[in-house]
Structures are given as C-alpha cells and as structure tokens.
Design an enzyme around this catalytic site. Structure first.
Site, PDB file in Angstrom:
ATOM      1  N   SER A  59      15.229  45.896   5.716  1.00  0.00           N
ATOM      2  CA  SER A  59      14.477  46.829   4.866  1.00  0.00           C
ATOM      3  C   SER A  59      15.049  46.739   3.456  1.00  0.00           C
ATOM      4  O   SER A  59      16.202  46.346   3.275  1.00  0.00           O
ATOM      5  CB  SER A  59      14.665  48.258   5.391  1.00  0.00           C
ATOM      6  OG  SER A  59      14.279  49.201   4.415  1.00  0.00           O
ATOM      7  N   TYR A 106      19.563  55.322   9.003  1.00  0.00           N
ATOM      8  CA  TYR A 106      18.665  54.171   8.831  1.00  0.00           C
ATOM      9  C   TYR A 106      19.251  53.215   7.783  1.00  0.00           C
ATOM     10  O   TYR A 106      19.345  52.006   8.006  1.00  0.00           O
ATOM     11  CB  TYR A 106      17.285  54.666   8.385  1.00  0.00           C
ATOM     12  CG  TYR A 106      16.244  53.584   8.234  1.00  0.00           C
ATOM     13  CD1 TYR A 106      15.573  53.080   9.340  1.00  0.00           C
ATOM     14  CD2 TYR A 106      15.915  53.064   6.978  1.00  0.00           C
ATOM     15  CE1 TYR A 106      14.593  52.099   9.212  1.00  0.00           C
ATOM     16  CE2 TYR A 106      14.940  52.080   6.842  1.00  0.00           C
ATOM     17  CZ  TYR A 106      14.287  51.601   7.965  1.00  0.00           C
ATOM     18  OH  TYR A 106      13.331  50.625   7.826  1.00  0.00           O
TER      19      TYR A 106
HETATM   20  P1  NAD Z   1       6.494  50.814  13.956  1.00  0.00           P
HETATM   21  O1  NAD Z   1       6.958  52.183  14.282  1.00  0.00           O
HETATM   22  O2  NAD Z   1       5.060  50.492  14.081  1.00  0.00           O
HETATM   23  O3  NAD Z   1       7.292  49.711  14.778  1.00  0.00           O
HETATM   24  C1  NAD Z   1       8.523  49.897  15.402  1.00  0.00           C
HETATM   25  C2  NAD Z   1       8.402  49.370  16.819  1.00  0.00           C
HETATM   26  O4  NAD Z   1       9.698  49.420  17.444  1.00  0.00           O
HETATM   27  C3  NAD Z   1       7.446  50.229  17.658  1.00  0.00           C
HETATM   28  O5  NAD Z   1       6.523  49.385  18.323  1.00  0.00           O
HETATM   29  C4  NAD Z   1       8.364  50.920  18.653  1.00  0.00           C
HETATM   30  O6  NAD Z   1       7.772  51.181  19.904  1.00  0.00           O
HETATM   31  C5  NAD Z   1       9.486  49.885  18.760  1.00  0.00           C
HETATM   32  N1  NAD Z   1      10.722  50.479  19.280  1.00  0.00           N
HETATM   33  C6  NAD Z   1      11.320  51.627  18.872  1.00  0.00           C
HETATM   34  N2  NAD Z   1      12.407  51.841  19.620  1.00  0.00           N
HETATM   35  C7  NAD Z   1      12.475  50.838  20.515  1.00  0.00           C
HETATM   36  C8  NAD Z   1      13.372  50.517  21.571  1.00  0.00           C
HETATM   37  N3  NAD Z   1      14.404  51.316  21.843  1.00  0.00           N
HETATM   38  N4  NAD Z   1      13.170  49.404  22.283  1.00  0.00           N
HETATM   39  C9  NAD Z   1      12.099  48.583  22.022  1.00  0.00           C
HETATM   40  N5  NAD Z   1      11.219  48.846  21.033  1.00  0.00           N
HETATM   41  C10 NAD Z   1      11.409  49.956  20.307  1.00  0.00           C
HETATM   42  O7  NAD Z   1       6.993  50.564  12.451  1.00  0.00           O
HETATM   43  P2  NAD Z   1       7.135  49.210  11.608  1.00  0.00           P
HETATM   44  O8  NAD Z   1       7.040  49.603  10.205  1.00  0.00           O
HETATM   45  O9  NAD Z   1       6.255  48.146  12.127  1.00  0.00           O
HETATM   46  O10 NAD Z   1       8.662  48.839  11.876  1.00  0.00           O
HETATM   47  C11 NAD Z   1       9.089  47.554  12.287  1.00  0.00           C
HETATM   48  C12 NAD Z   1      10.402  47.211  11.583  1.00  0.00           C
HETATM   49  O11 NAD Z   1      10.152  47.102  10.183  1.00  0.00           O
HETATM   50  C13 NAD Z   1      11.483  48.269  11.760  1.00  0.00           C
HETATM   51  O12 NAD Z   1      12.726  47.646  12.009  1.00  0.00           O
HETATM   52  C14 NAD Z   1      11.498  48.964  10.418  1.00  0.00           C
HETATM   53  O13 NAD Z   1      12.749  49.506  10.104  1.00  0.00           O
HETATM   54  C15 NAD Z   1      11.142  47.804   9.496  1.00  0.00           C
HETATM   55  N6  NAD Z   1      10.651  48.214   8.183  1.00  0.00           N
HETATM   56  C16 NAD Z   1       9.449  48.845   8.050  1.00  0.00           C
HETATM   57  C17 NAD Z   1       9.028  49.218   6.772  1.00  0.00           C
HETATM   58  C18 NAD Z   1       7.720  49.920   6.547  1.00  0.00           C
HETATM   59  O14 NAD Z   1       7.487  50.407   5.418  1.00  0.00           O
HETATM   60  N7  NAD Z   1       6.835  49.988   7.508  1.00  0.00           N
HETATM   61  C19 NAD Z   1       9.832  48.956   5.655  1.00  0.00           C
HETATM   62  C20 NAD Z   1      11.049  48.326   5.832  1.00  0.00           C
HETATM   63  C21 NAD Z   1      11.445  47.953   7.106  1.00  0.00           C
END
Ligand code: NAD
Length: 269
Positions: free
Chosen positions: A152, A165
């Site tokens: 991130s 986080y």
């Molecule tokens: P999201 O909530 O759609 O995806 C996260 C996924 O992780 C979900 O499908 C959830 O079920 C899964 N998950 C959570 N805990 C889990 C566990 N214990 N075991 C297996 N799976 C698990 O959100 P996203 O934005 O797609 O996030 C994906 C990644 O991107 C994350 O690591 C997040 O930190 C990172 N990220 C997202 C953003 C953003 O703005 N969306 C920005 C920076 C980083």
C-alpha cells in the site's frame, strides 16, 4: 505478457477487489489460477467464472485451469494446506500473490493487543508464511518462482487511526527486500505493488458516496482513484518474464499520491 502461459498462480484473498482482478488478469494471460477465499465461496466463484470467461477469449489462455482454495491466511495450517492443494491439483506453483488484507479504524491509543495481532496475522504474518511455503516448494523442486506482495502507499505514508495497517505494510516493504536478497541467486524474484486509493470493497466508506469519493480524489494529483484492473496489470507485468531482472522493488500505482502533492506550488522560499 512473456512467460505467463502455462504457469500456475496462487492469489490470496481473491474473492473480491484487487485479488479478484489479479486472478482474472493472470488467467487471461494463460496462467492456471488457484483462487483463495477465507470462508464462503460465492465471491471466489464469481472470480472463477470471470477468469474462465476472459481466458476463453484469448488464444494464449487455451486450457487454463482454475481451483477454489479455502483458507484463512492467519492460520498456518490453512496456508500449508492451501499451498499443498494448489500443487497437488494444478500440478505446480510458480507465482504467489500475497493479496489478502484487512484494516480497522481505531485511535492508536485504543488499539488492543488482539486487534494488533489480528491485522498483523493476516497482512504480514500470513503473507510471510505463504511466502515461506512457496519458497520451500521452489527450493525442494530446484525451480524458480515469483512472489508479488500487495502492499500500500501506507508502507511509506503514515496513517493515523490505522496504525496496525501502516505497520503491517511497512513491514511488508522490508519483507519484500529481505526475501528478494536472500533468494535472488536461486532465481526467486520478490516484488510488491503499492496501490493508492482503489475502488474495492475495503473502501466501502467512500465508494458508494460521490461526495466522499470526490474528497478522496482531491488529494490525488491525477484527480481520480485507481481501479483493480490497473493494479492487476502491474502484477501481471511483475510476474512475467518482461520483469525478469526486477527484484526487491515496490511499484507505486497511485496517480501520484506519493509525489507530495502539497509541493505542486511553491510554499516556501
Ligand atoms: P477487499 O476487502 O476487497 O479484499 C481483501 C480480500 O482479503 C477479501 O477478499 C477478503 O475476504 C480477503 N481476506 C481477508 N482476511 C483474510 C484471511 N484471513 N484469509 C484469506 N483471505 C482474507 O479489498 P482490496 O482493496 O481488494 O484489498 C486487497 C489488498 O490491497 C489488501 O492487502 C489491501 O491492503 C491492499 N490495498 C488496497 C487499497 C485500496 O484502496 N483498495 C490500497 C492499498 C492497498
């Protein structure tokens, strides 16, 4: 992209958002995909259906196979099982995408030890253990491998109210570099992407509210939030042979968010 056809990828947390887009894009590039989900399979089934639909439209993706793998990445036994099942059912593992991630909003002085451990357990410990299991497989088989960590912008930008986080993503930066250095000679590449604000369920606080989204976008030099598909494209590149000489790097995909937007105009002599 070069070198992806016929490879096998495991994507954690692939039932929604960025992980879903990554699994779909890798299938489109001809990779077999293991789609990890934590508890209920509905989201993962959507990922699988779309991945297969995309793959069918691409000549290079003919014969792509998919697998749904249940597993909680905060549990070591689940991770070992998930990696073993992928190898057993899809025949190998070449690419690991550590995508699963969670966050909670809490003032730092109120964060409990349980909350701290829960977020670290998924975002950092889980990612490390998935990497460890994959590396063990590659070393045992004498084969090369690729790890992409989904970090991130908060691996470098402090994030009040989300301290666990921010710590987890900060740790991910050094994990990426350390593993890259330790296993470079064995042909194992380890990189990360650092998304900025991206439209996914994790951002439900602003994705369904145009006013709030506009407020988020006002901080982004390019004036818009990112999409999961844009994140997935970078992952496909880093996983491919086009990136064969890249290791230990974090690629920021953030519309310029990490460029110190406040310096667009001179405010000091
Ligand atoms: P999201 O909530 O759609 O995806 C996260 C996924 O992780 C979900 O499908 C959830 O079920 C899964 N998950 C959570 N805990 C889990 C566990 N214990 N075991 C297996 N799976 C698990 O959100 P996203 O934005 O797609 O996030 C994906 C990644 O991107 C994350 O690591 C997040 O930190 C990172 N990220 C997202 C953003 C953003 O703005 N969306 C920005 C920076 C980083």
């Amino acid at each position: 992209m070069k070198g992806l056809k016929g490879k096998t990828a495991l994507v954690t947390g692939a039932a929604s958002g960025i992980g879903q887009a990554i699994a779909i894009r890798l299938a489109e590039e001809g990779c077999n995909v293991a789609i990890n989900y934590r508890s209920s399979p509905e989201g993962a089934q959507v990922t699988e259906a779309q991945a297969m639909q995309q793959a069918c439209g691409q000549a290079e993706a003919c014969g792509v196979r998919s697998l749904l793998v249940r597993g909680d990445v905060s549990k070591e036994a689940d991770i070992c099982q998930m990696v073993a099942t992928t190898i057993e059912k899809l025949g190998n593992l070449d690419i690991l995408v550590n995508n699963a991630g969670i966050q909670t909003e809490t003032p730092s002085h109120e964060v409990t030890a349980e909350d701290f451990d829960r977020i670290m357990g998924v975002n950092l410990r889980g990612a490390f253990l998935c990497a460890r299991e994959s590396i063990n497989h590659w070393l045992t088989q004498g084969q090369t491998g690729v790890i992409i960590n989904i970090s991130s912008v908060h691996e470098i930008i402090p994030r009040p109210l989300y301290v666990t986080y921010a710590i987890s993503k900060g740790g991910m930066e050094n994990m990426t570099k350390t593993l890259a250095l330790e296993y470079a000679a064995q042909g194992i590449r380890v990189n990360a992407i650092a998304p900025g604000a991206t439209v996914t369920p994790i951002n439900k606080a602003w994705i369904e509210d145009l006013e709030k989204q506009a407020a988020v976008e006002s901080h982004i030099p390019m004036g818009r939030v990112g999409t999961s598909a844009e994140m997935a494209a970078a992952v496909a590149f880093l996983a491919s042979d086009e990136a064969a000489y890249i290791t230990g790097q974090t690629l920021f995909i953030d519309g310029g968010l990490t460029l110190y937007a406040d310096f667009r105009e001179a405010w000091s002599a």
